[in-house]
Design a protein around this motif. Structure first.
Motif, PDB file in Angstrom:
ATOM      1  N   VAL A  19       9.928 -10.428  21.149  1.00 21.69           N
ATOM      2  CA  VAL A  19      10.255 -10.333  19.728  1.00 21.69           C
ATOM      3  C   VAL A  19       9.572  -9.136  19.030  1.00 21.69           C
ATOM      4  CG1 VAL A  19      11.016 -12.594  19.785  1.00 21.69           C
ATOM      5  CG2 VAL A  19       8.629 -11.929  18.664  1.00 21.69           C
ATOM      6  N   PHE A  20      10.197  -8.521  18.230  1.00 10.50           N
ATOM      7  CA  PHE A  20       9.643  -7.701  17.114  1.00 10.50           C
ATOM      8  C   PHE A  20       9.384  -8.629  15.988  1.00 10.50           C
ATOM      9  CE2 PHE A  20      12.233  -4.777  19.406  1.00 10.50           C
ATOM     10  CZ  PHE A  20      11.624  -3.589  19.571  1.00 10.50           C
ATOM     11  N   TYR A  21       8.114  -8.208  15.082  1.00 12.17           N
ATOM     12  CA  TYR A  21       7.813  -8.799  14.074  1.00 12.17           C
ATOM     13  C   TYR A  21       7.311  -7.870  12.985  1.00 12.17           C
ATOM     14  CZ  TYR A  21       5.507 -12.626  11.189  1.00 12.17           C
ATOM     15  OH  TYR A  21       5.023 -13.350  10.159  1.00 12.17           O
ATOM     16  N   LEU A  22       7.999  -7.967  11.999  1.00  7.32           N
ATOM     17  CA  LEU A  22       7.740  -6.897  10.855  1.00  7.32           C
ATOM     18  C   LEU A  22       7.069  -7.877   9.671  1.00  7.32           C
ATOM     19  CD1 LEU A  22      11.198  -5.162  10.405  1.00  7.32           C
ATOM     20  CD2 LEU A  22       8.923  -4.236  10.975  1.00  7.32           C
ATOM     21  N   ALA A  23       5.896  -7.176   9.061  1.00  2.77           N
ATOM     22  CA  ALA A  23       5.553  -7.685   7.831  1.00  2.77           C
ATOM     23  C   ALA A  23       4.542  -6.763   7.189  1.00  2.77           C
ATOM     24  CB  ALA A  23       4.733  -8.972   8.246  1.00  2.77           C
ATOM     25  N   GLY A  24       3.699  -7.196   6.010  1.00  2.00           N
ATOM     26  CA  GLY A  24       2.857  -6.146   5.599  1.00  2.00           C
ATOM     27  C   GLY A  24       2.010  -6.920   4.516  1.00  2.00           C
ATOM     28  N   GLY A  25       1.248  -5.954   3.823  1.00  2.00           N
ATOM     29  CA  GLY A  25       0.176  -6.461   2.995  1.00  2.00           C
ATOM     30  C   GLY A  25       0.570  -6.782   1.571  1.00  2.00           C
ATOM     31  N   TYR A  26       1.726  -6.370   1.196  1.00  5.60           N
ATOM     32  CA  TYR A  26       2.206  -6.492  -0.230  1.00  5.60           C
ATOM     33  C   TYR A  26       1.916  -7.699  -0.646  1.00  5.60           C
ATOM     34  CZ  TYR A  26       4.808  -5.395  -4.564  1.00  5.60           C
ATOM     35  OH  TYR A  26       4.876  -5.215  -5.857  1.00  5.60           O
ATOM     36  N   LYS A  27       2.139  -8.976  -0.065  1.00  4.11           N
ATOM     37  CA  LYS A  27       2.320 -10.347  -0.642  1.00  4.11           C
ATOM     38  C   LYS A  27       1.010 -11.090   0.153  1.00  4.11           C
ATOM     39  CE  LYS A  27       7.375  -9.917  -0.601  1.00  4.11           C
ATOM     40  NZ  LYS A  27       7.349  -9.784  -1.887  1.00  4.11           N
ATOM     41  N   TYR A  28       1.084 -12.034   0.581  1.00  3.87           N
ATOM     42  CA  TYR A  28       0.141 -12.971   1.151  1.00  3.87           C
ATOM     43  C   TYR A  28      -1.221 -12.132   1.746  1.00  3.87           C
ATOM     44  CZ  TYR A  28       4.222 -15.639   0.177  1.00  3.87           C
ATOM     45  OH  TYR A  28       5.397 -16.277  -0.627  1.00  3.87           O
TER      46      TYR A  28
ATOM     47  N   MET B  64      -2.526  -9.542   0.638  1.00  3.57           N
ATOM     48  CA  MET B  64      -3.452  -9.526  -0.688  1.00  3.57           C
ATOM     49  C   MET B  64      -3.757  -7.971  -0.618  1.00  3.57           C
ATOM     50  SD  MET B  64      -5.495 -13.083  -1.047  1.00  3.57           S
ATOM     51  CE  MET B  64      -6.020 -13.479   0.668  1.00  3.57           C
ATOM     52  N   ALA B  65      -3.201  -7.153   0.110  1.00  5.98           N
ATOM     53  CA  ALA B  65      -3.773  -5.872   0.274  1.00  5.98           C
ATOM     54  C   ALA B  65      -2.850  -4.799  -0.484  1.00  5.98           C
ATOM     55  CB  ALA B  65      -3.928  -5.298   1.758  1.00  5.98           C
ATOM     56  N   GLY B  66      -1.858  -5.190  -0.903  1.00  7.28           N
ATOM     57  CA  GLY B  66      -0.759  -4.255  -1.743  1.00  7.28           C
ATOM     58  C   GLY B  66      -0.060  -3.302  -0.898  1.00  7.28           C
ATOM     59  N   GLU B  67       0.415  -2.299  -1.520  1.00 13.91           N
ATOM     60  CA  GLU B  67       1.353  -1.538  -0.795  1.00 13.91           C
ATOM     61  C   GLU B  67       0.788  -0.545   0.144  1.00 13.91           C
ATOM     62  OE1 GLU B  67       2.383  -1.828  -5.423  1.00 13.91           O
ATOM     63  OE2 GLU B  67       0.786  -1.371  -3.871  1.00 13.91           O
ATOM     64  N   GLY B  68       1.808  -0.017   1.203  1.00 20.78           N
ATOM     65  CA  GLY B  68       1.341   0.987   2.240  1.00 20.78           C
ATOM     66  C   GLY B  68       0.598   0.397   3.333  1.00 20.78           C
TER      67      GLY B  68
ATOM     68  N   GLY C 196      -3.935   1.816   2.290  1.00 25.25           N
ATOM     69  CA  GLY C 196      -3.413   0.379   2.275  1.00 25.25           C
ATOM     70  C   GLY C 196      -4.259  -0.276   3.544  1.00 25.25           C
ATOM     71  N   ILE C 197      -4.232   0.362   4.614  1.00 28.41           N
ATOM     72  CA  ILE C 197      -5.054  -0.157   5.827  1.00 28.41           C
ATOM     73  C   ILE C 197      -6.381  -0.542   5.415  1.00 28.41           C
ATOM     74  CG2 ILE C 197      -5.427   0.008   8.238  1.00 28.41           C
ATOM     75  CD1 ILE C 197      -3.010   1.943   8.262  1.00 28.41           C
ATOM     76  N   TYR C 198      -7.182   0.375   4.809  1.00 28.16           N
ATOM     77  CA  TYR C 198      -8.460   0.326   4.511  1.00 28.16           C
ATOM     78  C   TYR C 198      -8.506  -1.159   3.523  1.00 28.16           C
ATOM     79  CZ  TYR C 198     -10.792   4.617   5.681  1.00 28.16           C
ATOM     80  OH  TYR C 198     -11.329   5.997   6.154  1.00 28.16           O
ATOM     81  N   ARG C 199      -7.774  -1.339   2.587  1.00 27.60           N
ATOM     82  CA  ARG C 199      -7.875  -2.535   1.673  1.00 27.60           C
ATOM     83  C   ARG C 199      -7.348  -3.542   2.591  1.00 27.60           C
ATOM     84  NH1 ARG C 199      -4.239   0.791  -1.613  1.00 27.60           N
ATOM     85  NH2 ARG C 199      -2.570  -0.611  -0.920  1.00 27.60           N
ATOM     86  N   PHE C 200      -6.589  -3.640   3.480  1.00 33.31           N
ATOM     87  CA  PHE C 200      -6.151  -4.952   4.145  1.00 33.31           C
ATOM     88  C   PHE C 200      -7.409  -5.379   4.850  1.00 33.31           C
ATOM     89  CE2 PHE C 200      -4.581  -6.326   8.582  1.00 33.31           C
ATOM     90  CZ  PHE C 200      -4.291  -7.547   8.181  1.00 33.31           C
TER      91      PHE C 200
END
Length: 369
Positions: A200-209, A211-215, A266-270
């Motif tokens: 499976v492919f799995y998409l997500a990101g830092g904007y919500k839980y 806690m890293a914001g956009e990007g 954004g990756i630095y923040r994450f």
């Protein structure tokens, strides 16, 4: 109840009277994210042209490692980052050869996919079948689809999809492909993809839980699925820059889904946020337990007359349906109490930066409403 406000001093000081209960929508940033943002800037001016050696050689692998650890993925190289999940979705779809593309999805997907899939239908490049979440697995077994797209947690109702393993059993490199939108699941629910990582492919990101914001969106791409996306940027061929002119090469791992030059902050923040959580000894289970206690307390004293759409759900927000939802949200916002509304559904979300005192303030505000 323990308080973790010391991790969010900058965000709290920026609006000290605000009661923010929209962690599911725009999660407040911990102080660690500020450190990550500064590090991105400082690396940019200190290293200048050579900053990409640090970004791709150190920060990127660290972020991959954090995602892989969170999702129990066996190989961090199956992770690729992008500014947003929409870019990654377009690259996935461009790697599927059939047109019109036959898509199966739920009737409760977020606006980004809902809008894009509707436009594909309008253009004649896709045929989209939308079904209720609880009938999606059964319909997927028909074999009539090229792409199956579904949210791990429905953004509007908080319903959790529990059929990932069943969909994974159907997935093949030649199709169908299964894409899980994990934006309301990643770092909200403990998620183990180890048994389905090759399907499976799995998409997500830092904007919500996260806690890293956009990007800082990411994709887990199973090996062998989509080796040559049609929508592609030059970063996807870093391993093949020595190819003859005119050749289009691709990285052998998830970087085949890369685009072009991006803002790495954004990756630095994450990475900074994940490092902070590790230092604090906080895992997703701990954070979910903290949020769950807040949610349970609110439910026990909820003064609103509304239909709870997600009773018993581990989702990190309450979904309350009422014709008064928009009015309630506006009244609360006038008092600097932040929740959000989707149609006739009021959503109240919980995070690490809230404590018992915040909850008392929210309950009093809801009583006034």
């Amino acid at each position: 109840m323990k308080s973790y406000k010391h991790l969010f001093q900058r965000a709290i000081a920026a609006a000290p009277e605000r009661l923010h209960f929209a962690a599911h929508s725009h999660h407040l940033w911990p102080d660690a994210s500020y450190v990550g943002q500064l590090a991105a800037w400082e690396d940019g001016v200190r290293l200048a042209d050579r900053k990409w050696e640090r970004v791709m050689g150190e920060i990127w692998p660290a972020a991959q490692g954090h995602v892989a650890a969170e999702l129990e993925l066996p190989d961090p190289s199956t992770i690729v980052f992008a500014p947003n999940t929409h870019e990654l979705l377009l690259r996935i779809v461009s790697a599927l050869p059939r047109r019109p593309l036959r898509i199966l999805t739920s009737d409760g997907e977020f606006h980004s996919f809902r809008r894009q899939s509707a436009r594909w239908e309008e253009a004649g490049s896709a045929v989209v079948e939308r079904v209720p979440l609880d009938s999606l697995v059964e319909r997927a077994g028909s074999g009539a689809h090229d792409l199956i797209f579904v949210s791990q947690v429905q953004f509007g109702t908080g319903h959790v999809f529990d059929g990932i393993a069943e969909l994974a059993a159907l997935a093949r490199p030649e199709g169908p492909w299964v894409v899980i939108d994990g934006y309301h699941g990643f770092m909200a629910l403990e998620t183990d993809l180890s048994a389905v990582a090759d399907r499976v492919f799995y998409l997500a990101g830092g904007y919500k839980y996260a806690m890293a914001g956009e990007g800082c969106a990411f994709l887990h791409a199973p090996p062998g699925f989509g080796p040559r996306p049609e929508t592609t940027g030059w970063y996807a061929e870093f391993d093949d820059l020595s190819l003859p002119p005119g050749s289009v090469g691709y990285a052998p791992d998830a970087r085949r889904f890369l685009g072009a030059t991006f803002d790495p902050s954004g990756i630095y923040r994450f990475v900074a946020v994940r490092d902070m959580l590790r230092q604090e000894g906080l895992g997703t289970g701990d954070i979910a337990a903290h949020a769950g206690a807040l949610k349970a307390h609110l439910l026990a004293e909820l003064p609103l007359k509304a239909e709870l759409l997600n009773p018993g759900s581990p989702a990190r927000f309450l979904a309350l349906r009422s014709p008064e939802a928009a009015r309630w949200k506006a009244r609360l916002e006038a008092e600097d109490v932040i929740v959000d509304v989707r149609g006739d559904v009021l959503r109240i979300g919980f995070g690490l930066y809230q404590d018992a005192r915040d909850l008392e303030g929210l309950i009093w505000a809801l009583k006034r409403v």
